[in-house]
Scaffold this motif. Structure first.
Motif, PDB file in Angstrom:
ATOM      1  N   MET A   8     -61.750 -11.801  37.086  1.00 36.25           N
ATOM      2  CA  MET A   8     -60.400 -11.443  36.674  1.00 36.25           C
ATOM      3  C   MET A   8     -60.485 -10.011  36.204  1.00 36.25           C
ATOM      4  O   MET A   8     -61.297  -9.687  35.330  1.00 36.25           O
ATOM      5  CB  MET A   8     -59.949 -12.364  35.537  1.00 36.25           C
ATOM      6  N   ALA A   9     -59.709  -9.162  36.825  1.00 35.68           N
ATOM      7  CA  ALA A   9     -59.704  -7.744  36.447  1.00 35.68           C
ATOM      8  C   ALA A   9     -58.380  -7.408  35.784  1.00 35.68           C
ATOM      9  O   ALA A   9     -57.315  -7.770  36.292  1.00 35.68           O
ATOM     10  CB  ALA A   9     -59.911  -6.868  37.677  1.00 35.68           C
TER      11      ALA A   9
ATOM     12  N   ASP B 120     -53.016  -7.539  36.337  1.00 35.35           N
ATOM     13  CA  ASP B 120     -53.982  -8.631  36.265  1.00 35.35           C
ATOM     14  C   ASP B 120     -54.265  -9.064  37.690  1.00 35.35           C
ATOM     15  O   ASP B 120     -53.338  -9.408  38.440  1.00 35.35           O
ATOM     16  CB  ASP B 120     -53.429  -9.796  35.445  1.00 35.35           C
ATOM     17  N   ILE B 121     -55.549  -9.054  38.062  1.00 34.87           N
ATOM     18  CA  ILE B 121     -55.942  -9.307  39.442  1.00 34.87           C
ATOM     19  C   ILE B 121     -57.073 -10.322  39.466  1.00 34.87           C
ATOM     20  O   ILE B 121     -58.135 -10.097  38.888  1.00 34.87           O
ATOM     21  CB  ILE B 121     -56.415  -7.992  40.116  1.00 34.87           C
ATOM     22  N   LEU B 122     -56.839 -11.439  40.140  1.00 35.89           N
ATOM     23  CA  LEU B 122     -57.874 -12.447  40.349  1.00 35.89           C
ATOM     24  C   LEU B 122     -58.411 -12.267  41.755  1.00 35.89           C
ATOM     25  O   LEU B 122     -57.642 -12.178  42.713  1.00 35.89           O
ATOM     26  CB  LEU B 122     -57.299 -13.859  40.196  1.00 35.89           C
ATOM     27  N   THR B 123     -59.740 -12.205  41.876  1.00 33.93           N
ATOM     28  CA  THR B 123     -60.329 -12.017  43.195  1.00 33.93           C
ATOM     29  C   THR B 123     -61.720 -12.641  43.250  1.00 33.93           C
ATOM     30  O   THR B 123     -62.411 -12.725  42.229  1.00 33.93           O
ATOM     31  CB  THR B 123     -60.402 -10.509  43.552  1.00 33.93           C
TER      32      THR B 123
ATOM     33  N   GLN C 236     -65.322  -9.529  46.579  1.00 36.55           N
ATOM     34  CA  GLN C 236     -64.326  -8.483  46.807  1.00 36.55           C
ATOM     35  C   GLN C 236     -64.242  -7.479  45.653  1.00 36.55           C
ATOM     36  O   GLN C 236     -63.418  -6.571  45.653  1.00 36.55           O
ATOM     37  CB  GLN C 236     -62.948  -9.126  47.020  1.00 36.55           C
ATOM     38  N   GLU C 237     -65.126  -7.653  44.669  1.00 35.31           N
ATOM     39  CA  GLU C 237     -65.080  -6.834  43.459  1.00 35.31           C
ATOM     40  C   GLU C 237     -65.242  -5.345  43.754  1.00 35.31           C
ATOM     41  O   GLU C 237     -64.486  -4.513  43.254  1.00 35.31           O
ATOM     42  CB  GLU C 237     -66.168  -7.310  42.492  1.00 35.31           C
TER      43      GLU C 237
ATOM     44  N   PHE D 231     -58.067   2.313  33.265  1.00 36.19           N
ATOM     45  CA  PHE D 231     -59.019   1.575  32.435  1.00 36.19           C
ATOM     46  C   PHE D 231     -59.161   0.198  33.070  1.00 36.19           C
ATOM     47  O   PHE D 231     -58.161  -0.487  33.292  1.00 36.19           O
ATOM     48  CB  PHE D 231     -58.490   1.470  31.003  1.00 36.19           C
ATOM     49  N   ILE D 232     -60.396  -0.200  33.380  1.00 33.65           N
ATOM     50  CA  ILE D 232     -60.645  -1.470  34.062  1.00 33.65           C
ATOM     51  C   ILE D 232     -61.586  -2.315  33.216  1.00 33.65           C
ATOM     52  O   ILE D 232     -62.619  -1.823  32.763  1.00 33.65           O
ATOM     53  CB  ILE D 232     -61.303  -1.261  35.448  1.00 33.65           C
ATOM     54  N   ILE D 233     -61.213  -3.566  33.042  1.00 32.72           N
ATOM     55  CA  ILE D 233     -62.110  -4.518  32.389  1.00 32.72           C
ATOM     56  C   ILE D 233     -62.104  -5.785  33.229  1.00 32.72           C
ATOM     57  O   ILE D 233     -61.061  -6.210  33.717  1.00 32.72           O
ATOM     58  CB  ILE D 233     -61.693  -4.784  30.930  1.00 32.72           C
TER      59      ILE D 233
END
Length: 175
Positions: free
Chosen positions: A89-90, A128-131, A135-136, A151-153
């Motif tokens: 989850m990003a 909010d991105i689920l992958t 695919q990260e 900013f990415i977490i």
């Protein structure tokens, strides 16, 4: 003598590689595969340990076992990284609320939920991105190309249920 050292190294290497993979599978919820792998793992462990304990008078046996262990940890991590099991989850926080990034990510096959937030320096766009984990890097590449100040977490969700994401994400990125 040299063959004994090679066998001890290989057994230790196989054992700890399996151990690392089994641990990763357990953490990611593979409840059927992890126990099966553990049966093989412990069998290899007992054989290798017996060989070393029966020959403790030779320090090279202990060194071979320790080297196999260390190399096995490294290889196990590499294998798990290549398998890229599970999902991430990003959360991406953008400095501008009028970014085209959500559209670009959606057209690249990512499910994106966007919301507005207020940061220290003003309004922000939060994605909010689920992958799938495989695919990260693609996701990071797109975000960094389009929004270098983003900013990415990321984190690994343990449980995912319902909604658009579960069905579409699994189908879209199945390889």
């Amino acid at each position: 003598m040299i063959w004994t050292l090679v066998i001890i190294f290989v057994i230790s290497f196989v054992y700890i590689t399996l151990n690392t993979l089994r641990f990763m599978l357990t953490m990611k919820g593979y409840r059927n595969l992890a126990p099966i792998l553990s049966v093989v793992e412990i069998t290899v462990y007992v054989l290798g340990l017996a060989m070393v304990l029966n020959r403790l008078d030779n320090v090279l046996n202990i060194i071979a076992y320790a080297l196999g262990y260390g190399v096995g940890v490294r290889v196990g991590i590499i294998i798990e990284d290549k398998l890229a099991l599970g999902y991430i989850m990003a959360t991406v926080i953008l400095p501008s609320t009028d970014s085209e990034l959500p559209k670009i990510l959606r057209s690249s096959g990512f499910g994106v939920t966007q919301s507005h937030a207020e940061g220290l320096e003003g309004d922000r766009l939060v994605l909010d991105i689920l992958t799938p984990r495989n695919q990260e890097r693609k996701l990071y590449g797109i975000v960094n190309d389009r929004e270098p100040k983003a900013f990415i977490i990321t984190y690994e969700p343990k449980y995912i249920s319902g909604g658009f994401w579960v069905k579409r994400v699994r189908r879209r990125f199945r390889q």
